[in-house]
Motif scaffolding. Structure first.
Motif, PDB file in Angstrom:
ATOM      1  N   UNK A  80       0.806  -1.227   0.000  1.00  0.00           N
ATOM      2  CA  UNK A  80       0.000   0.000   0.000  1.00  0.00           C
ATOM      3  C   UNK A  80       0.832   1.266   0.000  1.00  0.00           C
ATOM      4  N   UNK A  81       2.024   1.208   0.580  1.00  0.00           N
ATOM      5  CA  UNK A  81       2.899   2.376   0.597  1.00  0.00           C
ATOM      6  C   UNK A  81       3.414   2.661  -0.812  1.00  0.00           C
ATOM      7  N   UNK A  96       8.355   3.717  -9.198  1.00  0.00           N
ATOM      8  CA  UNK A  96       8.627   3.365  -7.801  1.00  0.00           C
ATOM      9  C   UNK A  96       8.998   1.891  -7.777  1.00  0.00           C
ATOM     10  N   UNK A  97      10.054   1.549  -7.000  1.00  0.00           N
ATOM     11  CA  UNK A  97      10.587   0.186  -7.010  1.00  0.00           C
ATOM     12  C   UNK A  97      10.766  -0.315  -5.587  1.00  0.00           C
ATOM     13  N   UNK A  98      10.414  -1.586  -5.371  1.00  0.00           N
ATOM     14  CA  UNK A  98      10.725  -2.282  -4.121  1.00  0.00           C
ATOM     15  C   UNK A  98      11.684  -3.414  -4.448  1.00  0.00           C
ATOM     16  N   UNK A  99      12.840  -3.423  -3.792  1.00  0.00           N
ATOM     17  CA  UNK A  99      13.831  -4.486  -3.975  1.00  0.00           C
ATOM     18  C   UNK A  99      14.091  -5.162  -2.645  1.00  0.00           C
ATOM     19  N   UNK A 100      14.570  -6.419  -2.694  1.00  0.00           N
ATOM     20  CA  UNK A 100      14.849  -7.127  -1.447  1.00  0.00           C
ATOM     21  C   UNK A 100      16.265  -6.823  -0.972  1.00  0.00           C
ATOM     22  N   UNK A 101      16.684  -7.503   0.103  1.00  0.00           N
ATOM     23  CA  UNK A 101      17.990  -7.220   0.706  1.00  0.00           C
ATOM     24  C   UNK A 101      19.148  -7.660  -0.172  1.00  0.00           C
ATOM     25  N   UNK A 205       7.645   4.617   7.014  1.00  0.00           N
ATOM     26  CA  UNK A 205       6.282   4.109   7.212  1.00  0.00           C
ATOM     27  C   UNK A 205       6.284   2.582   7.176  1.00  0.00           C
ATOM     28  N   UNK A 206       7.010   2.014   6.210  1.00  0.00           N
ATOM     29  CA  UNK A 206       7.071   0.552   6.097  1.00  0.00           C
ATOM     30  C   UNK A 206       7.733  -0.047   7.336  1.00  0.00           C
ATOM     31  N   UNK A 207       8.834   0.558   7.791  1.00  0.00           N
ATOM     32  CA  UNK A 207       9.509   0.060   8.987  1.00  0.00           C
ATOM     33  C   UNK A 207       8.573   0.115  10.198  1.00  0.00           C
TER      34      UNK A 207
END
Length: 678
Positions: A80-81, A96-101, A205-207
């Protein structure tokens, strides 16, 4: 033609000069580059990367599927963020991108014109943007630096990525481990100075969501030096067990308290703050939204709010701490007072104590018993909404069925859905293997009570409406619909009509819930406070003990405005009865929590209960007596003398409360009360 601001163009020119110095002459262009970027260039060169290498590549379909499975928790909280963040930058030639560790791109949202360009350099799900794969870039460099970074144009190590400008911020879990990276990427000519601030705020916000989810069933202490920051992204968060042990802390909390993460296991709540945890729990029950001023052990001033699911929590042992911060002894554990009356006899008739407004609500509820009419109860926090719902359930034909309650405001948004609808085994990461039955299904044949329904997320309101219409529930992770037979009672302190008007609550659900609307009066508006107090005294003291309040206490109760309503009154009665000595039957001012009369401002608790002819000083060991005599001569205040006596006596008795109380000549309850005040 896109207009290029001069500052962007000038920056591009200076970067070409930096690349010429670094790649052509082998010199470090420190004056021209951000230190994060320069360190990244050095890492890439040492790894043997070629800056002229083509930056394309095909996505790893199997790899991204596995990565998404490994990171389901991250994705569920970040989704949602990401969507909201993209709405803020839509039509700006961005993504907008979300990547893993590991730098694997998990998800992306973007403008179509920019997505096609990004795919040419493999900036899409299924590709790794670790530094050793893609050179200097915001995702990989944020992971390497463990901090937020901007990588503009030719700051990218690979020449083929020079058309990009990227801003990224790492995401950490509650233990401080890297979970992933949030990134905004765009054409460098569309560079926006606020992009880095946006990703930093969004990653925070995610944290915060990850932290609150992990410790959803513990106490969460929000605090900050500025009261307006409590409840905002700036607040510090501590997770606390029912015994006061520190279970987790976010980075802001560690910084404000001057702690390292590895210090948490060696600390206790009482070593950090001066206000007992039991006081915070009582305040949270009376008024969940209120702030309380607390001081750190180094004198820092904070404002705090305790929240969470307090049903299983008990008032923690308040440790006696010496000057070095080491615990000497702890109070024996006593169950924290709750706001519940005996459930087997709690009926609508039982609630009748003579107040006209309450009696009108009782009469309305009685008339619809056994009918398929939902009830919406409105009233202030603590006014007795759940008590009324339970009484309604016990008074009707479903009394032998289950009464299942869910507080929509006390559970993080990400957990409400699974709590309400249940889930099948393996429905998501962290789910129990055997799955779980949701509250709706648990209430089959009885009553489902949804407290603070006004705080239910809009997305779940639609699902709840469907359940009410179809009388079936579908658990998460399955397509199987399960028939349910429930009576629905909801409660809220909000004005739902106003929430509907501003778009915060679905109009169709409002009319589905609002079969009978009942407004409960606040305690300060009721005319039956004295009779209610008598009833609470009988219920709490039991049939074999006659307890009453003194005239002075009753007068104060009738004048007090009771911000916590019935919940607060019930807690005060429970505490007062618990503090009565075995031979006492009248509740006096010294039996009440100190904060009640601090707020009333007219009665001070009694200082001592030592028997006539024997003082506390007579009972303490000789060193304490000498200290008291010296202090009485002018070396300290009475409270300091008393505290010194108690601490020395506890030390002499190795922390044994009973022995210390006997030696001081006071009851255990009086000693507990004094320890709480100190």
């Amino acid at each position: 033609m896109m207009q290029v601001p001069f500052s962007v163009e000038a920056r591009a020119v200076s970067l070409q000069e930096a690349r010429s110095l670094y790649f052509g002459r082998g010199e470090l262009p420190e004056a021209l580059l951000d230190q994060n970027v320069l360190r990244s260039w050095e890492r890439c060169r040492q790894a043997g990367l070629d800056p002229t290498r083509l930056a394309g590549g095909e996505p790893d379909v199997r790899g991204v599927t596995e990565a998404r499975e490994r990171n389901r928790t991250l994705i569920s909280h970040a989704q949602p963020v990401l969507e909201h963040l993209f709405e803020q930058i839509r039509n700006s030639h961005s993504m907008v991108i979300l990547a893993d560790a590991r730098g694997m791109v998990l998800q992306s949202y973007g403008d179509a014109d920019f997505l096609s360009r990004a795919e040419q350099v493999a900036l899409r799900p299924g590709t790794s943007w670790h530094e050793f794969e893609r050179g200097t870039n915001a995702i990989g460099t944020a992971l390497a630096e463990r901090g937020a970074v901007n990588v503009f144009g030719s700051e990218h190590f690979f020449e083929g990525n020079a058309f990009l400008t990227c801003s990224a911020s790492p995401i950490q879990d509650a233990q401080g481990r890297l979970m992933g990276v949030l990134d905004i990427s765009s054409d460098y000519r569309a560079f926006q100075r606020h992009s880095l601030g946006l990703v930093k705020m969004s990653s925070r916000i995610i944290e915060k969501r990850l932290f609150e989810s992990e410790f959803a069933h513990q106490g969460l202490l929000s605090f900050h030096a500025r009261p307006d920051h409590v409840g905002s992204l700036c607040e510090a968060l501590l997770a606390i067990s029912q015994d006061g042990d520190l279970l987790g802390a976010d980075q802001t909390a560690l910084e404000l308290l001057g702690l390292r993460r590895e210090d948490l296991s060696r600390r206790h709540y009482s070593m950090l703050f001066d206000v007992p945890l039991g006081t915070l729990i009582d305040r949270a029950r009376r008024d969940p939204s209120s702030l309380i001023a607390i001081s750190g052990r180094n004198g820092e001033r904070f404002y705090a709010r305790l929240r969470g699911n307090f049903a299983p929590m008990s008032a923690p042992p308040s440790a006696i701490v010496d000057a070095r911060g080491e615990r000497l002894a702890a109070r024996s554990r006593q169950e924290a007072p709750t706001a519940a009356l005996p459930t087997d006899r709690l009926t609508l008739q039982f609630l009748s104590t003579g107040d006209e407004r309450l009696q009108a609500a009782i009469d309305k509820g009685t008339r619809i018993l056994g009918r398929d009419i939902p009830i919406l109860i409105q009233g202030e926090s603590g006014a007795g909404k759940e008590m009324f719902a339970k009484a309604f359930h016990n008074s009707g034909p479903r009394a032998q069925g289950p009464f299942v309650a869910l507080n929509c405001a006390a559970i993080p948004e990400t957990l409400i859905e699974s709590e309400l609808f249940g889930y099948s085994g393996g429905a998501f990461t962290g789910a129990r293997k055997e799955g779980a039955v949701g509250k709706i299904q648990q209430a089959h044949g009885g009553t489902l009570f949804l407290d603070e329904i006004g705080d239910m997320p809009l997305s779940l309101q639609a699902r709840l409406l469907r359940v009410l219409q179809e009388r079936c529930v579908t658990p998460l992770g399955t397509n199987k619909s399960i028939p349910v037979d429930i009576t629905l009672v909801c409660a809220t302190h909000r004005r739902l009509k106003e929430e509907v008007a501003r778009g915060g609550f679905r109009e169709d659900l409002y009319y589905r819930l609002n079969g009978l609307c009942i407004n409960l009066p606040s305690l300060r508006e009721r005319s039956d406070i004295d009779r209610l107090i008598d009833k609470l005294l009988r219920e709490e003291a039991g049939p074999d003990r006659q307890v009453e309040v003194s005239h002075k206490v009753m007068e104060a109760f009738l004048k007090y405005r009771w911000p916590g309503n019935i919940r607060q009154l019930n807690n005060v009665i429970k505490v007062a009865i618990a503090l009565l000595d075995d031979d006492e039957t009248i509740i006096e001012t010294w039996h009440l929590p100190d904060d009640i009369f601090e707020e009333i401002g007219q009665i001070e608790p009694s200082v001592s209960h030592a028997p006539v002819g024997r003082t506390m000083a007579d009972a303490v060991p000789q060193p304490a007596t000498q200290a008291a005599a010296a202090a009485a001569a002018g070396m300290g205040r009475l409270e300091e003398i008393e505290r010194d006596m108690i601490n020395r006596t506890l030390e002499a008795e190795n922390g044994n409360i009973s022995s210390a109380a006997r030696r001081l000549g006071i009851s255990r309850n009086t000693l507990y009360r004094k320890l709480g005040r100190f």
